[in-house]
Design a protein around this motif. Structure first.
Motif, PDB file in Angstrom:
ATOM      1  N   UNK A  90       0.766  -1.361   0.103  1.00  0.00           N
ATOM      2  CA  UNK A  90      -0.122  -0.099   0.044  1.00  0.00           C
ATOM      3  C   UNK A  90       1.061   1.112  -0.065  1.00  0.00           C
ATOM      4  N   UNK A  91       0.337   2.447  -0.752  1.00  0.00           N
ATOM      5  CA  UNK A  91       1.208   3.436  -0.628  1.00  0.00           C
ATOM      6  C   UNK A  91       1.082   4.396   0.482  1.00  0.00           C
ATOM      7  N   UNK A  92       2.258   4.912   1.002  1.00  0.00           N
ATOM      8  CA  UNK A  92       2.091   5.651   2.143  1.00  0.00           C
ATOM      9  C   UNK A  92       2.556   6.978   1.839  1.00  0.00           C
ATOM     10  N   UNK A  93       1.963   8.057   2.763  1.00  0.00           N
ATOM     11  CA  UNK A  93       2.393   9.475   2.681  1.00  0.00           C
ATOM     12  C   UNK A  93       2.989   9.933   3.787  1.00  0.00           C
ATOM     13  N   UNK A  94       4.223  10.490   3.691  1.00  0.00           N
ATOM     14  CA  UNK A  94       4.805  10.859   4.973  1.00  0.00           C
ATOM     15  C   UNK A  94       5.173  12.643   4.999  1.00  0.00           C
ATOM     16  N   UNK A  95       4.625  13.352   5.665  1.00  0.00           N
ATOM     17  CA  UNK A  95       4.528  14.703   5.918  1.00  0.00           C
ATOM     18  C   UNK A  95       5.885  15.218   6.432  1.00  0.00           C
ATOM     19  N   UNK A  96       6.453  15.911   5.681  1.00  0.00           N
ATOM     20  CA  UNK A  96       7.645  16.732   5.761  1.00  0.00           C
ATOM     21  C   UNK A  96       7.710  18.231   5.744  1.00  0.00           C
ATOM     22  N   UNK A  97       8.715  19.002   6.045  1.00  0.00           N
ATOM     23  CA  UNK A  97       8.670  20.507   5.985  1.00  0.00           C
ATOM     24  C   UNK A  97       8.461  20.934   4.574  1.00  0.00           C
ATOM     25  N   UNK A  98       8.939  20.162   3.681  1.00  0.00           N
ATOM     26  CA  UNK A  98       8.874  20.324   2.066  1.00  0.00           C
ATOM     27  C   UNK A  98       7.583  19.868   1.729  1.00  0.00           C
ATOM     28  N   UNK A  99       6.480  19.467   2.412  1.00  0.00           N
ATOM     29  CA  UNK A  99       5.137  18.827   2.067  1.00  0.00           C
ATOM     30  C   UNK A  99       5.169  17.626   2.087  1.00  0.00           C
ATOM     31  N   UNK A 100       4.155  16.844   1.857  1.00  0.00           N
ATOM     32  CA  UNK A 100       3.808  15.375   1.837  1.00  0.00           C
ATOM     33  C   UNK A 100       4.534  14.770   0.670  1.00  0.00           C
ATOM     34  N   UNK A 101       5.329  13.624   0.929  1.00  0.00           N
ATOM     35  CA  UNK A 101       6.031  12.659   0.197  1.00  0.00           C
ATOM     36  C   UNK A 101       5.037  11.516   0.169  1.00  0.00           C
ATOM     37  N   UNK A 102       4.619  10.984  -1.189  1.00  0.00           N
ATOM     38  CA  UNK A 102       4.023   9.724  -1.133  1.00  0.00           C
ATOM     39  C   UNK A 102       5.128   8.619  -1.822  1.00  0.00           C
ATOM     40  N   UNK A 103       5.139   7.401  -1.269  1.00  0.00           N
ATOM     41  CA  UNK A 103       5.867   6.305  -1.735  1.00  0.00           C
ATOM     42  C   UNK A 103       4.981   5.330  -1.870  1.00  0.00           C
ATOM     43  N   UNK A 131      10.073   8.062  13.603  1.00  0.00           N
ATOM     44  CA  UNK A 131       8.793   8.030  13.306  1.00  0.00           C
ATOM     45  C   UNK A 131       8.756   8.402  11.667  1.00  0.00           C
ATOM     46  N   UNK A 132       9.552   9.106  11.288  1.00  0.00           N
ATOM     47  CA  UNK A 132       9.637   9.599   9.590  1.00  0.00           C
ATOM     48  C   UNK A 132       9.985   8.378   8.755  1.00  0.00           C
ATOM     49  N   UNK A 133      11.227   7.800   9.473  1.00  0.00           N
ATOM     50  CA  UNK A 133      11.798   6.459   8.664  1.00  0.00           C
ATOM     51  C   UNK A 133      10.825   5.163   8.838  1.00  0.00           C
ATOM     52  N   UNK A 134      10.394   4.951   9.846  1.00  0.00           N
ATOM     53  CA  UNK A 134       9.515   3.912  10.129  1.00  0.00           C
ATOM     54  C   UNK A 134       8.196   4.231   9.079  1.00  0.00           C
ATOM     55  N   UNK A 135       7.641   5.174   8.971  1.00  0.00           N
ATOM     56  CA  UNK A 135       6.455   5.359   8.169  1.00  0.00           C
ATOM     57  C   UNK A 135       6.763   5.191   6.649  1.00  0.00           C
ATOM     58  N   UNK A 136       8.125   5.581   6.310  1.00  0.00           N
ATOM     59  CA  UNK A 136       8.443   5.646   4.878  1.00  0.00           C
ATOM     60  C   UNK A 136       8.772   4.094   4.542  1.00  0.00           C
ATOM     61  N   UNK A 137       9.337   3.480   5.337  1.00  0.00           N
ATOM     62  CA  UNK A 137       9.652   1.906   5.079  1.00  0.00           C
ATOM     63  C   UNK A 137       8.402   1.128   5.380  1.00  0.00           C
ATOM     64  N   UNK A 138       7.331   1.491   5.886  1.00  0.00           N
ATOM     65  CA  UNK A 138       6.369   0.483   6.230  1.00  0.00           C
ATOM     66  C   UNK A 138       6.474  -0.138   7.409  1.00  0.00           C
ATOM     67  N   UNK A 139       7.146   0.446   8.204  1.00  0.00           N
ATOM     68  CA  UNK A 139       7.468  -0.389   9.567  1.00  0.00           C
ATOM     69  C   UNK A 139       6.937   0.271  10.924  1.00  0.00           C
ATOM     70  N   UNK A 140       6.012   1.059  10.822  1.00  0.00           N
ATOM     71  CA  UNK A 140       5.605   1.621  11.850  1.00  0.00           C
ATOM     72  C   UNK A 140       5.310   1.145  13.349  1.00  0.00           C
ATOM     73  N   UNK A 141       4.756  -0.125  13.395  1.00  0.00           N
ATOM     74  CA  UNK A 141       5.044  -0.938  14.638  1.00  0.00           C
ATOM     75  C   UNK A 141       6.167  -1.188  15.194  1.00  0.00           C
ATOM     76  N   UNK A 142       7.206  -1.165  14.283  1.00  0.00           N
ATOM     77  CA  UNK A 142       8.623  -1.686  14.730  1.00  0.00           C
ATOM     78  C   UNK A 142       9.208  -0.188  15.274  1.00  0.00           C
ATOM     79  N   UNK A 143       8.883   0.672  14.465  1.00  0.00           N
ATOM     80  CA  UNK A 143       9.217   2.172  14.949  1.00  0.00           C
ATOM     81  C   UNK A 143       8.749   2.668  16.259  1.00  0.00           C
TER      82      UNK A 143
END
Length: 312
Positions: free
Chosen positions: A35-48, A160-172
Motif C-alpha cells: 500500500x502507498x504511504x504518505x509522509x508529511x515533511x517540511x517540504x510537503x507530503x511525500x508519497x511512496x 517516526x519518519x523513517x518507520x512510516x516511509x519504510x512501512x514499519x510503523x509498529x517496529x518504530x
C-alpha cells in the motif's frame, strides 16, 4: 578523532554560526504490504507508492535509523567519519554488505542516482530546499519534519519518519517505547543545571536546545543554562568567547574536544571545575549521533559518569 569527523563538524559549526547489498531493505513490511504511504515533511507530503527495496540514507544518522528497523541502506553518508560501514559500534553486525559511502554536507547527486534508489532518507540535514528538490527528482525523499532547525530532527521524529516511509510503523513504535522507558529509568538529575560544550580549533562553544546532545541532557532531568540558551538564533551551536567562558559554568558541564586530544582540554586552566571532559571517542560519537541506537549506548555509558561527577 577521525579526520572525517573534524571536517564535517567544522562545516556544521560554521553553518551554525552563519548495486549494493540492500536487496532485503524492503523485507518485513507491515500488514498493508504494497500500500502507498504518505509522509508529511517540511517540504510537503511525500508519497511512496511501493515498499522500498533500495534505500539511500543521507541525513545525519538516517542509516542507523533504517538499520534499527531492519533495513540495510545501499548507500549512506558517514557523518561521524567511522569508515567501514559508516555506522558506530552500537550498529555492528546490522549490515550484511557494506553500503556505498557518500558525501555529507556536499551531496554527489550522480553517485546517489547511480545507486538507483527508490527512497532517499534525509531527515536530519541542513534543510536546504534546493537540495531536497534535486534529490526528489532522483527518488522520493524524506526531509525533516516541520519547524525544526537545521540538524534539529530529534531521534524520535527520525524514527517516526523513517518507520512510516519504510512501512514499519509498529517496529518504530516499539523502538520509541523502549528508548522512552530507558530515558525514564535514567532521569536522575532533576534540578541540576547543565551546559554541553565543545572545544574546536582553539575555541569553545556550546550546544543548545534542539541539538541532540542538549536534548539528551534535558531528557535525563538537567536544565540547560538559560544564559547559553539565550544566545541561540535558529542554530544548534553557539560560540562562547574567551571573555565569557563563565557561561560554561553549571552544576554539570559536559565538554569534549573536536579534532584534538582530550588531555589538552583536561589540562586547560579555563575549563570549569564542574566540567566532565569526555575522552572516550565511542561515547562522544554515540552522544553526538542522535540516533536511537547511539542514544541507547550513550545512556548506558554516560549517565553513570554524570552521577559519579555529581557525587550521586
Amino acid at each position: 578523532m577521525k579526520r572525517g569527523f573534524v571536517v564535517v563538524l567544522s562545516a556544521l559549526l560554521l553553518a551554525a554560526c552563519g548495486g549494493g547489498g540492500g536487496g532485503e531493505s524492503g523485507s518485513g513490511q507491515s500488514a498493508e504490504q504494497g500500500a502507498a504511504v504518505t509522509v508529511d515533511t517540511r517540504f510537503g507530503p511525500v508519497t511512496i507508492d511501493e515498499p522500498p527495496t533500495r534505500v539511500v540514507a543521507l541525513g545525519w544518522s538516517d542509516a542507523e535509523a533504517a538499520l534499527a528497523l531492519g533495513v540495510r541502506p545501499v548507500g549512506a553518508s558517514d557523518w561521524l567519519g567511522f569508515g567501514g560501514n559508516g555506522v558506530g559500534p552500537w550498529a555492528d553486525g546490522l549490515y550484511e554488505e557494506a553500503p556505498k559511502l557518500l558525501g555529507t554536507t556536499e551531496v554527489d547527486y550522480e553517485a546517489v542516482a547511480a545507486l538507483q534508489p527508490d527512497l532517499i532518507l534525509n531527515t536530519r540535514s541542513d534543510n536546504d530546499e534546493k537540495k531536497h528538490e534535486t534529490l526528489s527528482r532522483i527518488a522520493p525523499t524524506i526531509g525533516a519534519p516541520k519547524d525544526v532547525i537545521p540538524y534539529g530532527t530529534t531521534w524520535k521524529q527520525q524514527v517516526e519518519l523513517v518507520a512510516k516511509a519504510l512501512g514499519k510503523v509498529p517496529e518504530g513504535e516499539k523502538i520509541i517505547k523502549d528508548l522512552d522507558a530507558k530515558f525514564a529509568e535514567n532521569k536522575k538529575f532533576d534540578g541540576k543545571s547543565t551546559v554541553v560544550g565543545a572545544f574546536f580549533d582553539g575555541k569553545f562553544g556550546a550546544y543548545v536546545s534542539g541539538d541532540s546532545r542538549t536534548d539528551f541532557m534535558k531528557a535525563v532531568g538537567f536544565t540547560p543554562r538559560a544564559e547559553v540558551e539565550a544566545l541561540a538564533s535558529g542554530t544548534f551551536y553557539v560560540d562562547i568567547s574567551a571573555e565569557r567562558l563563565d557561561l560554561l559554568n553549571a552544576d554539570l558541564t559536559v565538554l569534549f574536544p573536536i579534532g584534538g586530544d582530550a588531555s589538552a582540554l583536561k589540562a586547560n586552566p579555563l575549563v570549569p571545575a564542574s566540567a566532565l571532559v569526555l575522552d572516550d571517542e565511542d561515547l562522544v560519537n554515540a552522544f553526538s549521533s542522535g540516533s536511537a541506537l547511539g542514544t541507547a549506548y550513550a545512556l548506558d555509558k554516560a549517565v553513570p559518569l554524570f552521577a559519579r561527577k555529581l557525587g550521586l
